[in-house]
Design an enzyme around this catalytic site. Structure first.
Site, PDB file in Angstrom:
ATOM      1  N   ARG A 180      -4.202  -9.670  -7.555  1.00  0.00           N
ATOM      2  CA  ARG A 180      -3.600  -9.620  -6.232  1.00  0.00           C
ATOM      3  C   ARG A 180      -2.728 -10.866  -6.014  1.00  0.00           C
ATOM      4  NH1 ARG A 180      -3.590  -4.867  -3.895  1.00  0.00           N
ATOM      5  NH2 ARG A 180      -3.599  -5.832  -1.814  1.00  0.00           N
ATOM      6  N   GLY A 210      -0.513  -6.038  -4.019  1.00  0.00           N
ATOM      7  CA  GLY A 210      -0.512  -5.655  -5.421  1.00  0.00           C
ATOM      8  C   GLY A 210       0.807  -5.954  -6.107  1.00  0.00           C
ATOM      9  N   ASP A 211       1.910  -5.790  -5.375  1.00  0.00           N
ATOM     10  CA  ASP A 211       3.231  -6.127  -5.892  1.00  0.00           C
ATOM     11  C   ASP A 211       4.102  -6.560  -4.719  1.00  0.00           C
ATOM     12  OD1 ASP A 211       3.745  -3.764  -4.595  1.00  0.00           O
ATOM     13  OD2 ASP A 211       4.246  -2.624  -6.385  1.00  0.00           O
ATOM     14  N   SER A 240       2.156  -3.579   1.890  1.00  0.00           N
ATOM     15  CA  SER A 240       0.980  -4.121   2.576  1.00  0.00           C
ATOM     16  C   SER A 240       1.268  -5.480   3.199  1.00  0.00           C
ATOM     17  CB  SER A 240      -0.200  -4.215   1.601  1.00  0.00           C
ATOM     18  OG  SER A 240       0.126  -5.020   0.492  1.00  0.00           O
ATOM     19  N   LYS A 286     -22.660  12.256   0.191  1.00  0.00           N
ATOM     20  CA  LYS A 286     -22.619  10.897  -0.352  1.00  0.00           C
ATOM     21  C   LYS A 286     -22.958   9.875   0.726  1.00  0.00           C
ATOM     22  CE  LYS A 286     -19.633  11.682  -4.316  1.00  0.00           C
ATOM     23  NZ  LYS A 286     -19.944  13.105  -4.406  1.00  0.00           N
ATOM     24  N   ASP A 295       9.877  -5.137  -6.654  1.00  0.00           N
ATOM     25  CA  ASP A 295      10.751  -3.982  -6.467  1.00  0.00           C
ATOM     26  C   ASP A 295      11.817  -4.349  -5.445  1.00  0.00           C
ATOM     27  OD1 ASP A 295       9.115  -2.576  -8.154  1.00  0.00           O
ATOM     28  OD2 ASP A 295       8.050  -1.522  -6.548  1.00  0.00           O
ATOM     29  N   ASN A 303       1.875   7.504   6.613  1.00  0.00           N
ATOM     30  CA  ASN A 303       3.129   8.212   6.363  1.00  0.00           C
ATOM     31  C   ASN A 303       2.927   9.721   6.293  1.00  0.00           C
ATOM     32  OD1 ASN A 303       4.559   5.852   6.340  1.00  0.00           O
ATOM     33  ND2 ASN A 303       4.881   5.775   4.131  1.00  0.00           N
TER      34      ASN A 303
END
Length: 342
Positions: free
Chosen positions: A149, A189-190, A180, A73, A257, A280
């Protein structure tokens, strides 16, 4: 454990390839293809370290982290400035609908595929005809909110509201924004909030949050809905509260969260909930190779494994409270969160 230095637009000759592979990684992440996502991201990380233009399959396959299929690719992008598989994600109707449906909160590949097989082709179809769970209905109603976002400044505004509520309930509670955001991202994202208290157990922290802080945040109009709560220590010792929040005067809901962490596990939880996931995986693999075990609860030593690497003993706790100490025991340089991008 390499320091992340990002991609220099002025120096890296493979930016076009990196960009297109990144779009494929995003596609596979959206459809929950974990292994392809990881493979693409490893290849991207490897290309970011190259100072030469990688134009052929042979050049690409000689780079650690790039396998045969991805090498082909890389060559396709270099030769044609296109990637047929990427284009198909836009032009193939089933791919488009699959991505659309999997953008709904709590909808995975099996559910989205089943809806397509049933003939549903749009969000309007789902609202009118599909059998949705309560959380899926919420995800559908707030589809754009949950997918968009969140600017860094807005993440901090949400976090400060929760921080004040926690402080009012117990002045010793500590809160760190994870994910992040902690890695320095411009948007998220959250919203992941890691919550602890010095010398406190999980049950003590959870009681303060669930019995006092969360009800107050609902009463104040900040929290909008609870989407999932984990209370069983036997199945999830960290414990979580998942929901949605909105800033005062805003109609935009954000996924939030609340992650309850015992003080003795705070350092290990910071590593786990900061990520990224490839970092991680790498540091856990390093621990395993040193006959240790690292998870969100701590770093454990004296781990015995069988022939197929199944764990025979649980081991003894070496460190849980300090991030820096965990790195030190593993014998690797301390990496601040903004360098943990793989």
């Amino acid at each position: 454990m390499r320091k992340n230095e990002g991609t220099s637009k002025s120096k890296n000759p493979n930016l076009r390839t990196i960009e297109m592979l990144g779009k494929m990684a995003y596609y596979y992440d959206r459809i929950d293809d974990r292994w392809r996502t990881i493979s693409y991201r490893k290849a991207i990380t490897a290309l970011k370290r190259q100072t030469d233009y990688i134009a052929t399959r042979e050049q690409a396959i000689g780079i650690p982290g790039i396998g045969e299929r991805l090498a082909s690719k890389v060559e396709e992008i270099a030769c044609t400035n296109k990637l047929r598989r990427l284009e198909s994600t836009v032009t193939d109707p089933n791919d488009r609908i699959l991505l659309l449906f999997m953008g709904i909160y709590q909808v995975g590949l099996p559910t989205a595929s089943r809806w397509i097989a049933q003939g549903h082709q749009s969000l309007e179809d789902l609202k009118a005809k599909a059998d949705l769970t309560p959380n899926q209905k919420i995800g559908l109603d707030h589809y754009n909110d949950f997918l968009s976002r969140i600017p860094r400044s807005e993440v901090m505004a949400h976090a400060e509201i929760v921080r004040r509520a926690c402080s009012n309930a117990d002045a010793q509670i500590q809160l760190v924004v994870g994910g992040s955001y902690r890695r320095g991202s411009a948007d998220c994202g959250d919203i992941d909030l890691i919550i602890t208290k010095e010398s406190a157990s999980l049950e003590q922290i959870r009681t303060i949050l669930v019995d006092t802080v969360i009800p107050q945040l609902f009463q104040d109009g900040f929290l909008q809905v609870g989407l999932a709560t984990s209370r069983s220590r036997s199945t999830d010792r960290g414990s979580k509260w998942h929901g949605a929040s909105a800033l005062p005067g805003s109609q935009v809901w954000r996924r939030i969260d609340l992650l309850f962490v015992p003080w003795d596990e705070f350092g290990a939880a910071l590593i786990y909930f900061t990520g990224n996931d490839i970092f991680n995986r790498s540091i856990r693999l390093l621990a395993s190779r040193k006959k240790m075990r690292l998870n969100q609860h701590g770093l454990y030593g004296d781990i015995m494994r069988g022939e197929k690497r199944e764990r025979i003993t649980q081991g003894k706790l070496l460190e849980g409270r300090s991030e820096e100490r965990i790195f030190d025991i593993l014998g690797v340089p301390w990496r601040p969160p903004e360098h943990r991008i793989c």
